[in-house]
Design a protein around this motif. Structure first.
Motif, mmCIF file in Angstrom:
data_model
loop_
_atom_site.group_PDB
_atom_site.id
_atom_site.type_symbol
_atom_site.label_atom_id
_atom_site.label_comp_id
_atom_site.label_asym_id
_atom_site.label_seq_id
_atom_site.Cartn_x
_atom_site.Cartn_y
_atom_site.Cartn_z
ATOM 1 N N LYS A 297 0.868 -1.187 0.000
ATOM 2 C CA LYS A 297 0.000 0.000 0.000
ATOM 3 C C LYS A 297 0.894 1.224 0.000
ATOM 4 O O LYS A 297 1.779 1.345 0.845
ATOM 5 C CB LYS A 297 -0.873 -0.018 1.257
ATOM 6 N N ILE A 298 0.693 2.071 -0.976
ATOM 7 C CA ILE A 298 1.499 3.283 -1.046
ATOM 8 C C ILE A 298 0.576 4.475 -0.825
ATOM 9 O O ILE A 298 -0.485 4.554 -1.434
ATOM 10 C CB ILE A 298 2.270 3.341 -2.375
ATOM 11 N N SER A 299 0.971 5.361 0.092
ATOM 12 C CA SER A 299 0.093 6.475 0.441
ATOM 13 C C SER A 299 0.849 7.793 0.395
ATOM 14 O O SER A 299 2.027 7.852 0.761
ATOM 15 C CB SER A 299 -0.461 6.314 1.858
ATOM 16 N N ALA A 300 0.158 8.839 -0.015
ATOM 17 C CA ALA A 300 0.721 10.195 0.000
ATOM 18 C C ALA A 300 -0.156 11.022 0.934
ATOM 19 O O ALA A 300 -1.382 10.894 0.916
ATOM 20 C CB ALA A 300 0.693 10.786 -1.400
ATOM 21 N N VAL A 301 0.476 11.857 1.753
ATOM 22 C CA VAL A 301 -0.245 12.639 2.756
ATOM 23 C C VAL A 301 0.159 14.108 2.665
ATOM 24 O O VAL A 301 1.350 14.414 2.565
ATOM 25 C CB VAL A 301 0.090 12.121 4.184
ATOM 26 N N GLY A 302 -0.808 15.005 2.689
ATOM 27 C CA GLY A 302 -0.476 16.438 2.723
ATOM 28 C C GLY A 302 -1.738 17.257 2.860
ATOM 29 O O GLY A 302 -2.747 16.972 2.221
ATOM 30 N N ILE A 303 -1.686 18.272 3.710
ATOM 31 C CA ILE A 303 -2.877 19.063 3.978
ATOM 32 C C ILE A 303 -3.238 19.927 2.773
ATOM 33 O O ILE A 303 -4.397 20.257 2.540
ATOM 34 C CB ILE A 303 -2.641 19.891 5.267
ATOM 35 N N GLY A 304 -2.236 20.241 1.938
ATOM 36 C CA GLY A 304 -2.480 21.114 0.782
ATOM 37 C C GLY A 304 -3.271 20.436 -0.324
ATOM 38 O O GLY A 304 -3.790 21.112 -1.216
ATOM 39 N N MET A 305 -3.399 19.103 -0.269
ATOM 40 C CA MET A 305 -4.097 18.416 -1.367
ATOM 41 C C MET A 305 -5.597 18.748 -1.384
ATOM 42 O O MET A 305 -6.256 18.581 -2.396
ATOM 43 C CB MET A 305 -3.847 16.906 -1.360
ATOM 44 N N ILE A 306 -6.105 19.239 -0.260
ATOM 45 C CA ILE A 306 -7.531 19.585 -0.206
ATOM 46 C C ILE A 306 -7.850 20.635 -1.261
ATOM 47 O O ILE A 306 -8.890 20.591 -1.908
ATOM 48 C CB ILE A 306 -7.912 20.139 1.195
ATOM 49 N N THR A 307 -6.943 21.584 -1.409
ATOM 50 C CA THR A 307 -7.241 22.693 -2.314
ATOM 51 C C THR A 307 -6.482 22.610 -3.631
ATOM 52 O O THR A 307 -6.676 23.449 -4.500
ATOM 53 C CB THR A 307 -6.882 24.034 -1.630
ATOM 54 N N GLU A 308 -5.612 21.628 -3.776
ATOM 55 C CA GLU A 308 -4.797 21.606 -4.997
ATOM 56 C C GLU A 308 -5.295 20.561 -5.992
ATOM 57 O O GLU A 308 -5.065 19.368 -5.815
ATOM 58 C CB GLU A 308 -3.340 21.326 -4.633
#
Ligand code: ADP
Ligand code: ASP
Ligand code: MG
Length: 604
Positions: free
Chosen positions: A533-544
């Motif tokens: 399982k490969i995951s990417a995490v970042g708060i900026g993805m909400i708006t990008e």
């Protein structure tokens, strides 16, 4: 005078020399005018060695005796470090979890901390002593006074819980890397150091498998506003600061049992689009979401369930205003997908469906996956209200379900009641607070298994039943995906449900599925442990817009097929074949520009 809790992990106390280095550093912290509580792990790979010993005697050792055994590792380190401090002329005293008064549930091997009785530690600090505490262990309440452990990696949790209970100024997690990095430097040496990260992002990374911090340590830091820093045990560099939001004071009693859900949220502005029967080969998700991103269409949830033969269903949500545009674009792809399938004979027609009458309701907090009962309670609450769940998105900080719009109000009322939240629910607004990179870090987890139950009746209560039984057995479930396509089976409408669990829980989860398969009249159970399982995490993805598309494109460019997709607000996870895991990690890490020019050195 500041009070500092410092925690040193196994590698940092892995030899006599390293223990002496730690002692020197602790003494320097005292000499700088601070009171210091030190939490230590067992030396090096001691805990692994003890597990191996147990397995040589018994294939299923009792959890109680395992706790008795594993807790000894930390006792060695506290005594040796205290001797090293005393040798340097620094007053110090060692204490086990029981001596400190780290009171936990009586649940062996994964106990949660109920409270910490801080009087004895405070007295020793007042006498000018450094208090050296055994991490990872506690004791159950009287009369049993059982020795318990907090779960592997749990010394981080001991340290942050002590910092919260003592109201320490800072909790420093000192380890064998310079801080929190964009990914595990043992897998990708070009990983870069972050100077800071939000608690929510770190909770996601930790729960998805980044073992630099125990997820429960981050949970406590978030709930109690502990100033948390991760830094190298060997340099003076500042490391990474994990920033906690400011919050209302919580009682320290019931420390780790505090309400895991602190808000109910809803969003009625989303519409769902599903493409059914797209070919199961690399590049399809990249093509679809790449084109959506090119038109600046911001996609919220994305779900791709387990394949059916050579075909997948992909569903996503967009803002209602954008639906017409998204549908036109997706429809324009349908002929191209049909034209390029490698097995045209077996291909069902690709079909595009959409629904504007949906609502997304979410429970938000911390520790959702770590506490398997929380998602199960949400599903049972919906089932009891007769609400059918269409899509599910799970993460450590949020569980969301899409439901029929007409069910929204009573669902919210039922959830507020079930989770004892009497304030009015927050409507999801454009998150102005979502500042930060679209992707802050990437995690690979090769210890997961993928399970599926085919042809589950499409009625309220099915997900609730399944996940409640798993929760009752203490099994944490990460990706939960209901297929978009309904099929008629034995005269009723059915859907497939797929999910991932830790490999160590796969056999138990299979047993649960077997018992339910008979009851539901399901046709097939699938268990696959050869996944990554490969995951990417970042708060900026909400708006990008385009963040998911970029991840899918990176995988497509490496010719890696995506077996399942699940997203939540600040994470995107993809299941790929196990042997493609490292390549997938490297590709995604590089695609988001996270690779640095210098390699991180990691000690053995
Ligand atoms: P300790 O014994 O100090 O608790 P751990 O082995 O539990 O140390 O955690 C530190 C290790 O976590 C690092 O050596 C590194 O291999 C691994 N790791 C995984 N993901 C990350 C990440 N994103 N940032 C830093 N380290 C990571
Ligand atoms: N020694 C325990 C383990 O190896 C706890 C810890 O290191 O945090 O899991
Ligand atoms: Mg650790």
């Amino acid at each position: 005078m500041a009070l500092i809790v410092q925690k040193y992990g196994g590698t940092s106390v892995g030899s006599v020399e390293r223990i002496q280095t730690v002692a020197e550093r602790v003494q320097a912290t005292v000499q700088a005018g601070n009171s210091v509580v030190v939490v230590v792990s067992a030396m090096g790979k001691t805990t692994d060695g003890l597990v191996k010993l147990a397995n040589e005697i018994s294939s299923q050792p009792s959890r109680r005796e395992m706790d008795m055994l594993l807790s000894t590792g930390e006792q060695v380190s506290i005594a040796l470090l205290t001797m090293a401090l005393q040798e340097r002329g620094q007053a110090a005293v060692s204490m086990t979890g029981a001596q400190v008064g780290i009171v936990t549930e009586a649940r062996h091997s994964h106990a949660r901390i109920l409270r910490i009785e801080t009087e004895r530690v405070k007295r020793a600090l007042e006498q000018g002593q450094v208090v050296v505490v055994a991490g990872f262990q506690g004791i159950s309440d009287a009369p049993d006074l059982e020795i318990t452990t907090l779960g592997r990696g749990g010394s981080d949790t001991s340290a942050v819980a002590l910092a919260a209970s003592l109201q320490a100024d800072t909790c420093e997690i000192c380890t064998d890397v310079p801080g929190i990095l964009t990914t595990d430097p043992r897998l990708v040496p070009s990983a870069q150091l972050m100077t800071d990260i939000t608690c929510d992002e770190m909770l996601e990374l930790a729960s998805l498998g980044a073992k630099v911090l125990h997820p429960r340590a981050v949970e406590i830091a978030r709930n109690y506003g502990v100033t948390l820093v991760v830094r190298s045990s060997w340099t003076e560099e500042p490391g990474t600061r994990v920033s906690a939001p400011s919050r209302l004071p919580r009682p320290l009693d019931g420390l780790e049992l505090a309400h895991p859900v602190d808000a109910i949220e809803f969003d009625t502005d989303q519409a769902k689009v599903a493409l059914l029967g797209v070919p199961d080969r690399p590049g399809i998700a990249a093509q679809l979401f790449g084109q959506l991103a090119q038109q600046q269409l911001n996609v919220d949830l994305i779900i791709q369930s387990i394949n059916e033969g050579n075909f997948n269903d992909i569903a996503f949500t967009v803002e209602k205003d954008m639906l017409a545009q998204a549908k036109t674009l997706a429809a324009s792809l349908v002929p191209a997908l049909q034209g390029t399938s490698e097995t045209p004979d077996a291909k069902p027609d690709s079909v595009l469906v959409s629904d504007t009458q949906i609502a997304k309701v979410s429970i938000a907090g911390a520790g959702m996956i770590g506490r398997p009962g929380v998602a199960a309670k949400m599903f049972s609450t919906l089932a009891a209200a007769g609400v059918n769940i269409q899509m599910i998105a799970t993460s450590e900080v949020k569980v969301s379900c899409t439901i029929a719009a007409e069910d929204c109000d009573r669902t919210i009322a039922a959830l507020c009641h079930a989770f004892e939240l009497n304030q009015s629910p927050a409507r999801l607004e454009a998150p102005a607070t979502a500042q930060g990179p679209a992707v802050r870090g990437v995690v690979l987890d090769c210890d997961q298994a993928r399970l599926a139950l085919r042809q589950v009746p499409d009625q309220p209560g099915m997900a609730a039943k399944l996940f409640q039984i798993l929760a009752d057995r203490g099994i944490s479930v990460d990706m939960i995906i209901q297929a978009q396509r309904c099929r008629e089976h034995q005269g009723i409408q059915t859907r497939d449900i797929a999910f991932t669990v830790a490999q160590s829980d796969a056999d138990m989860a299979r047993g649960v599925l077997q018992s339910l398969a008979t009851e539901f009249g399901s046709s097939e159970i699938i268990v696959d442990t050869a996944i990554a399982k490969i995951s990417a995490v970042g708060i900026g993805m909400i708006t990008e817009p385009g963040t998911a598309a970029k991840m899918f494109q990176a995988l497509a460019d490496s010719n890696i097929n995506i077996q399942m997709i699940a997203t939540s607000e600040i994470k995107i996870s993809c299941v790929v074949a196990e042997d493609k895991g490292i390549a997938a990690l490297k590709a995604v890490h590089a695609a988001f520009g996270l690779a640095g020019s210098e390699e991180i050195e990691v000690p053995a």
